[in-house]
Motif scaffolding. Sequence first.
Motif, PDB file in Angstrom:
ATOM      1  N   VAL A  20      20.983 -36.952 121.504  1.00  0.00           N
ATOM      2  CA  VAL A  20      22.617 -37.657 122.141  1.00  0.00           C
ATOM      3  C   VAL A  20      23.077 -37.754 121.564  1.00  0.00           C
ATOM      4  O   VAL A  20      24.822 -37.802 120.843  1.00  0.00           O
ATOM      5  N   TRP A  53      26.078 -35.489 121.347  1.00  0.00           N
ATOM      6  CA  TRP A  53      28.779 -36.231 121.510  1.00  0.00           C
ATOM      7  C   TRP A  53      28.874 -35.861 119.777  1.00  0.00           C
ATOM      8  O   TRP A  53      30.322 -35.456 120.977  1.00  0.00           O
ATOM      9  N   ASN A  63      32.666 -33.452 120.412  1.00  0.00           N
ATOM     10  CA  ASN A  63      34.191 -34.473 120.342  1.00  0.00           C
ATOM     11  C   ASN A  63      35.023 -33.378 119.772  1.00  0.00           C
ATOM     12  O   ASN A  63      36.097 -33.044 120.428  1.00  0.00           O
ATOM     13  N   ASN A  78      28.548 -32.604 126.518  1.00  0.00           N
ATOM     14  CA  ASN A  78      28.580 -33.731 126.199  1.00  0.00           C
ATOM     15  C   ASN A  78      28.411 -34.646 127.412  1.00  0.00           C
ATOM     16  O   ASN A  78      27.447 -36.291 127.271  1.00  0.00           O
ATOM     17  N   GLN A  79      28.561 -34.307 128.858  1.00  0.00           N
ATOM     18  CA  GLN A  79      27.892 -35.401 130.381  1.00  0.00           C
ATOM     19  C   GLN A  79      26.456 -35.248 130.463  1.00  0.00           C
ATOM     20  O   GLN A  79      26.531 -35.744 129.703  1.00  0.00           O
ATOM     21  N   SER A 130      25.080 -37.516 127.908  1.00  0.00           N
ATOM     22  CA  SER A 130      25.216 -39.316 128.390  1.00  0.00           C
ATOM     23  C   SER A 130      23.696 -39.451 129.599  1.00  0.00           C
ATOM     24  O   SER A 130      23.616 -40.563 129.608  1.00  0.00           O
ATOM     25  N   TYR A 147      20.920 -40.453 127.271  1.00  0.00           N
ATOM     26  CA  TYR A 147      21.241 -41.259 126.554  1.00  0.00           C
ATOM     27  C   TYR A 147      20.867 -42.420 127.664  1.00  0.00           C
ATOM     28  O   TYR A 147      20.706 -43.337 126.864  1.00  0.00           O
ATOM     29  N   TYR A 148      21.237 -42.210 128.569  1.00  0.00           N
ATOM     30  CA  TYR A 148      20.950 -43.279 129.818  1.00  0.00           C
ATOM     31  C   TYR A 148      19.476 -43.353 130.732  1.00  0.00           C
ATOM     32  O   TYR A 148      19.055 -44.336 130.610  1.00  0.00           O
ATOM     33  N   CYS A 197      22.930 -44.117 118.652  1.00  0.00           N
ATOM     34  CA  CYS A 197      23.340 -42.842 118.926  1.00  0.00           C
ATOM     35  C   CYS A 197      24.824 -43.005 118.918  1.00  0.00           C
ATOM     36  O   CYS A 197      25.281 -42.067 118.271  1.00  0.00           O
ATOM     37  N   ASN A 198      25.558 -43.857 118.878  1.00  0.00           N
ATOM     38  CA  ASN A 198      26.588 -43.806 118.497  1.00  0.00           C
ATOM     39  C   ASN A 198      27.168 -44.345 116.258  1.00  0.00           C
ATOM     40  O   ASN A 198      27.658 -43.299 116.441  1.00  0.00           O
TER      41      ASN A 198
END
Length: 151
Positions: free
Chosen positions: A13, A17, A21, A86-87, A90, A93-94, A109-110
């Motif tokens: 993830v 991400w 970007n 990217n999606q 996501s 990630y969920y 993750c961030n």
Amino acid sequence: MSWGKDIPSLLLVGAVWGCTNPFLRRGMADDDNTTKATEHSSKTQSESKTNDSKHMTTETHPEKGHVLQSLLSFRRISVWLPYALNQSGSLLYYRLLATSDLSLAVPICNALALAFGSVTAWFLGESVDNPMRAMCGCALISVGVIICMMS
């Protein structure tokens, strides 16, 4: 909690991400440059057709033009491919949030996304204000992630 199965997901993830970007930023910048060049050439053509500047047409709702321009930018593969990747990150990630500790998964993750994004931007040749500071930040992020995972 079983961190053994979550570590690859956390890394994936953060990598997806962070790495997408800079490509999104580059794709949108290329699209903005193309749009500005097109607007300039159409403005020059309309000025040459009309001698009186009062008769030149102006857009009455500029916000609609920006929305349309954003939607039209998805025609370009340099925008929609990084966006789709990217999606997909996501979605992972969920799924990860549903199965792991929320208080650790979110900052990890961030933080990894920030580190991967900085490294990817550097590889793509984007200017970094202070490269040593960015590298130290990435190292501190890595140490923080390791501390979070060990505690």
